[in-house]
Every structure is written in C-alpha cells, then in structure tokens.
Design an enzyme around this catalytic site. Structure first.
Site, PDB file in Angstrom:
ATOM      1  CG  ASN A 187     -40.530  13.880  11.714  1.00 41.75           C
ATOM      2  OD1 ASN A 187     -40.388  12.699  12.226  1.00 41.75           O
ATOM      3  ND2 ASN A 187     -40.143  14.512  11.028  1.00 41.75           N
ATOM      4  CD  GLU A 205     -36.823  11.687  12.811  1.00 37.91           C
ATOM      5  OE1 GLU A 205     -36.774  11.012  11.628  1.00 37.91           O
ATOM      6  OE2 GLU A 205     -35.889  11.915  13.103  1.00 37.91           O
TER       7      GLU A 205
END
Length: 178
Positions: free
Chosen positions: A53, A106
């Site tokens: 992330n 992500e």
C-alpha cells in the site's frame, strides 16, 4: 488491407487479455513513490494476493493524474534498494466489496517475495488502465477478476513501448547522501 491478430481472451472470464493502444497515451506513464504502509491486511490473508500500500499522498497523486478515475491499472514496480523491476497491477479507489471509507492505492507486484517490505521505498510507473473498480457478489468473483487483471498486465506489458518503461530511471533506487 492489413489483418491484425485477434486479441487473446481469458478462458474463465471472457475478458480481453490485452488493453490500451500499442504505445502509452496521456496521461500515461504516471510516476509515484512512497514508503510501503500497513494496509487492511486483506491482500495476503483473504485474497491470497499480497499488496503493497502506498501512503495516502501517493493514492491521491495517482488518482489526480488519471482524472480521479477509480480502477485497476498496470505497470512496473521496484522496491527498496533493489534495482530489479517487476510487473504490477494496482487498485486505485474505494474497493467497494470491502466498503473502504478512503481511497487507497494497493499495488500487487507480480513476484513472490520471501518477506514483507513495510517501510521500504516503493516506486511505480503506471503504464495504463485495465478496468473500472466494481463491487462483487462474492470473494471468489473478486479473486477471479484480480487473477485475470494479472494476466492482462503480463500480456499488455510485453509490447515494446510498455516493456521499455521497465528500465525507466525513476524505478532505480535513489542514491543516499552520506
């Protein structure tokens, strides 16, 4: 008249495995970097597809660069002090299946790493767009689409103009001053 080869499709989903033009077009490529943050811990545990992330600023930068369009993107990534570059797929958006309350970026790097790399510098070059973000009726449907996204990225990145971006200087580790 020139005949072009048919676009391959995924047998399980019927989705095309090749997206975008033969060369990246604006707004691509998009460049982003940031230290990998701990996310919701769903990638590895629930999906079996680990993600790295980017910080909120990275997610916001990418979204702004692509006209605030949530979706699935593909490109190249490198991590930490390594100058090895890997293909990647990335979700930028709200992940409606999980009902996120904030936008995330992500990144799934298409490589099996031996360990996590939280805190490491993640550098990405976003080469193009795969599809819209969408909600799913089941976790299995989400996983199937992500696995197809990976195939789309791998197929799309072999074209010469996209493959050349693998060697972009942005993906190299920064030199550290003493």
């Amino acid at each position: 008249m020139t005949m072009s080869a048919p676009i391959p499709t995924d047998a399980a989903t019927g989705r095309p495995l090749l997206v975008d033009a033969a060369t990246p077009t604006a707004p691509y490529p998009v460049y982003a970097r940031g230290n990998v943050e701990t996310g919701f811990q769903r990638g590895s545990k629930q999906l079996g597809i680990p993600t790295a992330n980017l910080p909120q600023a990275g997610a916001d930068h990418i979204a702004a660069s692509v006209g605030n369009h949530s979706g699935i993107y593909y490109g190249w990534a490198s991590v930490g002090s390594s100058d090895t570059t890997y293909p990647m797929v990335m979700s930028v958006g709200w992940n409606p299946y999980f009902k996120n309350e904030k936008r995330t970026a992500e990144v799934h790097i298409i490589h099996e790493f031996e360990s996590d790399f939280y805190g490491e510098d993640l550098r990405i070059v976003v080469c193009g767009y795969i599809r819209d973000e969408k909600n799913y009726t089941s976790l299995d449907d989400l996983i199937l689409d992500i696995k197809t996204d990976i195939k789309v990225a791998e197929t799309s990145l072999v074209r010469p103009a996209y493959a050349a971006l693998r060697n972009d200087a942005f993906l190299k580790p920064s030199s550290v001053s003493a």
